[in-house]
Design a protein around this motif. Structure first.
Motif, PDB file in Angstrom:
ATOM      1  N   ILE A  55       0.841  -1.207   0.000  1.00 25.63           N
ATOM      2  CA  ILE A  55       0.000   0.000   0.000  1.00 25.63           C
ATOM      3  C   ILE A  55       0.872   1.252   0.000  1.00 25.63           C
ATOM      4  O   ILE A  55       2.045   1.200   0.365  1.00 25.63           O
ATOM      5  N   ARG A  56       0.281   2.391  -0.390  1.00 26.67           N
ATOM      6  CA  ARG A  56       1.020   3.651  -0.518  1.00 26.67           C
ATOM      7  C   ARG A  56       1.071   4.358   0.837  1.00 26.67           C
ATOM      8  O   ARG A  56       0.303   5.280   1.105  1.00 26.67           O
ATOM      9  N   LEU A  57       1.986   3.896   1.660  1.00 25.11           N
ATOM     10  CA  LEU A  57       2.153   4.427   3.017  1.00 25.11           C
ATOM     11  C   LEU A  57       3.601   4.270   3.437  1.00 25.11           C
ATOM     12  O   LEU A  57       4.196   3.212   3.230  1.00 25.11           O
ATOM     13  N   PHE A  58       4.165   5.345   4.004  1.00 27.81           N
ATOM     14  CA  PHE A  58       5.466   5.215   4.663  1.00 27.81           C
ATOM     15  C   PHE A  58       5.560   6.193   5.824  1.00 27.81           C
ATOM     16  O   PHE A  58       4.803   7.164   5.893  1.00 27.81           O
ATOM     17  N   PHE A  86       3.175   9.509   5.772  1.00 27.03           N
ATOM     18  CA  PHE A  86       2.849   9.879   4.392  1.00 27.03           C
ATOM     19  C   PHE A  86       1.926   8.817   3.805  1.00 27.03           C
ATOM     20  O   PHE A  86       2.323   7.655   3.669  1.00 27.03           O
ATOM     21  N   ILE A  87       0.705   9.223   3.480  1.00 32.13           N
ATOM     22  CA  ILE A  87      -0.277   8.312   2.895  1.00 32.13           C
ATOM     23  C   ILE A  87      -0.595   8.778   1.472  1.00 32.13           C
ATOM     24  O   ILE A  87      -0.789   9.975   1.239  1.00 32.13           O
ATOM     25  N   LEU A 123       6.100  17.328  -2.844  1.00 31.52           N
ATOM     26  CA  LEU A 123       5.316  16.113  -2.621  1.00 31.52           C
ATOM     27  C   LEU A 123       3.890  16.471  -2.225  1.00 31.52           C
ATOM     28  O   LEU A 123       3.666  17.395  -1.439  1.00 31.52           O
ATOM     29  N   GLU A 124       2.960  15.733  -2.783  1.00 32.74           N
ATOM     30  CA  GLU A 124       1.559  15.851  -2.394  1.00 32.74           C
ATOM     31  C   GLU A 124       1.253  14.573  -1.619  1.00 32.74           C
ATOM     32  O   GLU A 124       1.625  13.475  -2.059  1.00 32.74           O
ATOM     33  N   TYR A 125       0.621  14.679  -0.457  1.00 34.00           N
ATOM     34  CA  TYR A 125       0.345  13.489   0.344  1.00 34.00           C
ATOM     35  C   TYR A 125      -0.784  13.764   1.327  1.00 34.00           C
ATOM     36  O   TYR A 125      -1.220  14.899   1.488  1.00 34.00           O
ATOM     37  N   GLU A 126      -1.226  12.713   1.979  1.00 32.15           N
ATOM     38  CA  GLU A 126      -2.198  12.829   3.056  1.00 32.15           C
ATOM     39  C   GLU A 126      -1.530  12.386   4.348  1.00 32.15           C
ATOM     40  O   GLU A 126      -0.675  11.487   4.322  1.00 32.15           O
ATOM     41  N   ASP A 127      -1.896  13.029   5.449  1.00 36.37           N
ATOM     42  CA  ASP A 127      -1.343  12.616   6.739  1.00 36.37           C
ATOM     43  C   ASP A 127      -2.219  11.516   7.337  1.00 36.37           C
ATOM     44  O   ASP A 127      -3.161  11.034   6.698  1.00 36.37           O
ATOM     45  N   LYS A 132      -5.014  16.593   3.325  1.00 38.81           N
ATOM     46  CA  LYS A 132      -4.123  16.731   2.166  1.00 38.81           C
ATOM     47  C   LYS A 132      -3.063  17.800   2.396  1.00 38.81           C
ATOM     48  O   LYS A 132      -3.342  18.842   2.976  1.00 38.81           O
ATOM     49  N   HIS A 133      -1.849  17.539   1.916  1.00 38.35           N
ATOM     50  CA  HIS A 133      -0.732  18.479   2.007  1.00 38.35           C
ATOM     51  C   HIS A 133      -0.012  18.529   0.665  1.00 38.35           C
ATOM     52  O   HIS A 133       0.070  17.517  -0.033  1.00 38.35           O
TER      53      HIS A 133
END
Length: 196
Positions: A55-58, A86-87, A123-127, A132-133
């Motif tokens: 999955i897209r998570l770190f 970072f999601i 970077l665009e990501y979700e916490d 959204k960030h």
């Protein structure tokens, strides 16, 4: 809970990762376990594929660099409390001169090599709350993020090495995948011989 880290050679490290939503099962627990696993192995970043989750998570904790004399005072201040989740990240931009830094990876123990990466990223990501960030990072923090981002793209730092370097570490990588290595944290080896 400390989870086993997947070793080099496991197909999950090359798998295309999936976007997740708020209703991903036990996400808070997974994030907590990832930080605990990363700290147990004395890491500064850990991506979900490294614990077998495609999955897209770190997660990242750059605070160990707080006292690094190679960093500017401003960078030291920035990393002093840099701990993030970072999601579903998306790399929008990588710019600046490439610079070398000696990298390692929890999935590839005892292998460290100089890797060239660009200095600045957007970077665009979700916490962890799915807020959204869109953020810019540079220097060591950008590098850590790039390394972990590569994991969710199925890329390992060894892929960025020259053909000669790759040949020189081929035997080490084979030994890692077979579990012929001594590590002081929990690992799962894809090609280890089953004990009878």
């Amino acid at each position: 809970m400390v989870l086993p880290i997947v070793a080099y050679g496991d197909p999950v490290l090359r798998k295309e990762t999936e976007t997740i939503t708020k209703d991903f099962p036990r996400l808070d627990e997974l994030i907590e376990n990832m930080f605990e696993t990363m700290y147990d192995a004395r890491g500064i970043g850990l991506a979900a594929p490294q614990i077998g989750e495609p999955i897209r998570l770190f997660v990242v904790d750059a605070t160990p660099f707080e006292d690094d004399d190679d960093l500017s005072e401003a960078e030291q201040k920035f990393v002093a409390d840099f701990k993030r989740v970072f999601i579903n990240p998306r790399m929008l931009e990588e710019t600046g001169d490439e610079w070398a830094f000696n990298e390692g990876c929890l999935s590839i123990p005892e292998v460290r090599e100089d890797v060239f990466r660009q200095r600045n990223i957007v970077l665009e990501y979700e916490d962890e709350n799915f807020k959204k960030h869109k953020e810019s990072f540079n220097g060591i923090v950008a590098r850590i993020i790039q390394h972990e981002y590569d994991h969710i793209e199925g890329i390992l730092f060894t892929d960025k090495l020259s053909p000669l370097k790759k040949r020189l570490i081929k035997g080490k990588l084979a030994n890692i995948s077979k579990g012929n290595i001594s590590v002081d944290y929990r690992m799962k080896f894809p090609n280890a011989k089953k004990k009878r």
